[in-house]
Each structure stands twice: as structure tokens, then as C-alpha cells.
Design a protein around this motif. Structure first.
Motif, PDB file in Angstrom:
ATOM      1  N   ALA A 184      23.851  41.793  40.230  1.00 30.19           N
ATOM      2  CA  ALA A 184      22.513  42.100  39.715  1.00 30.19           C
ATOM      3  C   ALA A 184      21.562  42.423  40.861  1.00 30.19           C
ATOM      4  O   ALA A 184      20.779  43.381  40.793  1.00 30.19           O
ATOM      5  CB  ALA A 184      21.984  40.923  38.902  1.00 30.19           C
ATOM      6  N   GLU A 185      21.654  41.642  41.906  1.00 24.94           N
ATOM      7  CA  GLU A 185      20.822  41.893  43.094  1.00 24.94           C
ATOM      8  C   GLU A 185      21.087  43.290  43.646  1.00 24.94           C
ATOM      9  O   GLU A 185      20.154  44.047  43.928  1.00 24.94           O
ATOM     10  CB  GLU A 185      21.127  40.832  44.156  1.00 24.94           C
ATOM     11  N   HIS A 186      22.346  43.643  43.784  1.00 21.95           N
ATOM     12  CA  HIS A 186      22.698  44.966  44.305  1.00 21.95           C
ATOM     13  C   HIS A 186      22.161  46.077  43.407  1.00 21.95           C
ATOM     14  O   HIS A 186      21.648  47.087  43.891  1.00 21.95           O
ATOM     15  CB  HIS A 186      24.213  45.105  44.427  1.00 21.95           C
ATOM     16  N   LYS A 187      22.307  45.903  42.101  1.00 23.87           N
ATOM     17  CA  LYS A 187      21.851  46.939  41.171  1.00 23.87           C
ATOM     18  C   LYS A 187      20.335  47.164  41.285  1.00 23.87           C
ATOM     19  O   LYS A 187      19.877  48.304  41.277  1.00 23.87           O
ATOM     20  CB  LYS A 187      22.237  46.580  39.735  1.00 23.87           C
ATOM     21  N   VAL A 188      19.576  46.098  41.417  1.00 25.71           N
ATOM     22  CA  VAL A 188      18.121  46.231  41.545  1.00 25.71           C
ATOM     23  C   VAL A 188      17.768  46.904  42.872  1.00 25.71           C
ATOM     24  O   VAL A 188      16.947  47.833  42.911  1.00 25.71           O
ATOM     25  CB  VAL A 188      17.428  44.854  41.410  1.00 25.71           C
ATOM     26  N   GLN A 204      22.457  51.281  35.218  1.00 24.19           N
ATOM     27  CA  GLN A 204      23.186  52.463  35.669  1.00 24.19           C
ATOM     28  C   GLN A 204      23.472  52.450  37.163  1.00 24.19           C
ATOM     29  O   GLN A 204      24.325  53.202  37.639  1.00 24.19           O
ATOM     30  CB  GLN A 204      22.394  53.717  35.311  1.00 24.19           C
ATOM     31  N   ALA A 205      22.775  51.613  37.914  1.00 23.75           N
ATOM     32  CA  ALA A 205      22.931  51.587  39.377  1.00 23.75           C
ATOM     33  C   ALA A 205      24.275  50.973  39.761  1.00 23.75           C
ATOM     34  O   ALA A 205      24.829  50.149  39.030  1.00 23.75           O
ATOM     35  CB  ALA A 205      21.790  50.792  39.998  1.00 23.75           C
ATOM     36  N   LYS A 232      30.342  41.075  40.529  1.00 27.37           N
ATOM     37  CA  LYS A 232      30.835  41.307  39.165  1.00 27.37           C
ATOM     38  C   LYS A 232      29.699  41.944  38.376  1.00 27.37           C
ATOM     39  O   LYS A 232      28.532  41.842  38.736  1.00 27.37           O
ATOM     40  CB  LYS A 232      31.256  39.993  38.490  1.00 27.37           C
ATOM     41  N   GLU A 233      30.054  42.602  37.285  1.00 29.92           N
ATOM     42  CA  GLU A 233      29.045  43.252  36.449  1.00 29.92           C
ATOM     43  C   GLU A 233      28.137  42.187  35.831  1.00 29.92           C
ATOM     44  O   GLU A 233      28.619  41.291  35.147  1.00 29.92           O
ATOM     45  CB  GLU A 233      29.728  44.079  35.362  1.00 29.92           C
ATOM     46  N   PRO A 234      26.815  42.267  36.077  1.00 25.78           N
ATOM     47  CA  PRO A 234      25.905  41.242  35.555  1.00 25.78           C
ATOM     48  C   PRO A 234      25.554  41.471  34.087  1.00 25.78           C
ATOM     49  O   PRO A 234      25.674  42.587  33.571  1.00 25.78           O
ATOM     50  CB  PRO A 234      24.664  41.413  36.432  1.00 25.78           C
ATOM     51  N   ASN A 235      25.101  40.410  33.441  1.00 25.64           N
ATOM     52  CA  ASN A 235      24.592  40.561  32.080  1.00 25.64           C
ATOM     53  C   ASN A 235      23.086  40.865  32.150  1.00 25.64           C
ATOM     54  O   ASN A 235      22.492  40.878  33.228  1.00 25.64           O
ATOM     55  CB  ASN A 235      24.905  39.318  31.235  1.00 25.64           C
ATOM     56  N   ALA A 261      16.929  39.169  38.420  1.00 24.48           N
ATOM     57  CA  ALA A 261      16.904  39.904  39.686  1.00 24.48           C
ATOM     58  C   ALA A 261      15.697  40.839  39.753  1.00 24.48           C
ATOM     59  O   ALA A 261      15.058  40.965  40.798  1.00 24.48           O
ATOM     60  CB  ALA A 261      18.209  40.690  39.863  1.00 24.48           C
ATOM     61  N   MET A 262      15.366  41.486  38.626  1.00 22.64           N
ATOM     62  CA  MET A 262      14.200  42.378  38.592  1.00 22.64           C
ATOM     63  C   MET A 262      12.907  41.588  38.780  1.00 22.64           C
ATOM     64  O   MET A 262      12.011  42.017  39.514  1.00 22.64           O
ATOM     65  CB  MET A 262      14.157  43.159  37.277  1.00 22.64           C
TER      66      MET A 262
END
Length: 169
Positions: free
Chosen positions: A30-34, A51-52, A128-131, A138-139
Motif C-alpha cells: 500500500a505504501e508503494h502504491k501511494v 492502479q499503481a 503483497k496486494e493491499p486491500n 497509507a493515503m
């Protein structure tokens, strides 16, 4: 009552720990995606963050994969040359070279295999893919840190936001 052999107990506890670590790796994803959404210049919202990618060039795993590569080179150099570098010098040299290579990132074509190792480790082991809940946390954390950095938020504001989000004990 039958007692478990120590190795079986160890394997059982290790399996429990791995299951618990999955949640940590989901938060890491989640951190990485944000962060990747921010790097792309997109608005930090749930759709964009979903989508990130969860694999990042700026992850510590990338630095660790470079360090593995550098220490392998140092080890081979010591074996071939017969020169034994003192461990403190070896440690300093390895960390310094690794960090500088980490800063140049993908621009160095010789490091592509090393970065592939880092991507592989992130993809298969450390993210891992976050929920949606983990992404939302994270946001929120990102927006708080951004607000503190730009001085738009004070610590009192942060405490208020966290208490509203039920993130304080």
C-alpha cells in the motif's frame, strides 16, 4: 499426550509468523502504491492508487539487492587477490558503493540484473496486494506527512485527524 519434536514446533511457529507477516507486506505494498501514484503526478485517491505498481525503485529491498551484489564482488576480490580487507573497511566500502549505485538507479545498464533481483524480491516476498483499508491508511498517512512538510498541518491538526480516523489508542 504426544510431545512435538522441537523442529516441528519451530516449523509451526514459523508458519504462524509468515501468515502474520503477510499483513505487513500488504501495508508495504500500500505504501508503494501511494508513493508511486505521487511520483506519477496523479491525485492520491483510491482508484489511482489501486492502479499503481506495488514494486518501487526506491524500496530498501532494491538497496539490499545491490548490497548483496557488491559484497559478492568484494568476497570474490578477497578470494582471488588474497588480500583480506578489514571487516570495518569492507562494511563501509560496501555500504558506500551500494548507496551510490542505488542513487543512480536504472540509468546504469550494468545493474539491470541486480535490479531484476530487487524487483523479484519485492514482487514475490516483501510486498503483497493491499486491500482498500490498507490503501486508505497509507493515503491518510501520506496526506498527513505532506501536510506537515508543507506546514499546512500542525501536530494538533494531526492528532485531530488521527482521532477522527480512529487511529489513536
Amino acid at each position: 499426550r504426544q510431545k512435538f519434536h522441537p523442529s516441528k514446533r519451530y516449523c509451526y511457529l514459523l508458519s504462524k509468523m509468515i501468515v502474520n507477516m503477510k499483513n505487513t507486506w500488504m501495508y508495504h505494498g500500500a505504501e508503494h502504491k501511494v508513493i508511486e501514484t505521487n511520483y506519477a503526478g496523479k491525485d492520491i485517491n483510491l482508484d489511482n492508487c489501486k492502479q499503481a505498481p506495488r514494486v518501487s525503485d526506491n524500496c530498501g529491498t532494491m538497496l539490499a539487492s545491490i548490497m548483496i551484489f557488491i559484497y559478492l564482488i568484494i568476497f570474490v576480490f578477497e578470494l582471488v587477490s588474497g588480500i583480506n580487507i578489514w571487516s570495518s573497511i569492507e562494511l563501509t566500502l560496501g555500504i558506500t558503493i551500494s548507496y551510490e549505485l542505488f542513487r543512480v538507479k536504472r540509468s546504469n545498464i550494468l545493474l539491470k540484473p541486480v535490479f531484476k533481483l530487487g524487483y523479484f524480491l519485492q514482487e514475490k516476498c516483501f510486498t503483497k496486494e493491499p486491500n482498500e483499508h490498507q490503501l486508505a491508511q497509507a493515503m491518510l498517512t501520506f496526506s498527513i506527512l505532506e501536510g506537515l512538510e508543507t506546514k499546512e498541518l500542525t501536530l494538533e491538526d494531526v492528532n485531530e485527524v488521527l482521532s477522527e480516523a480512529n487511529m489513536l489508542p
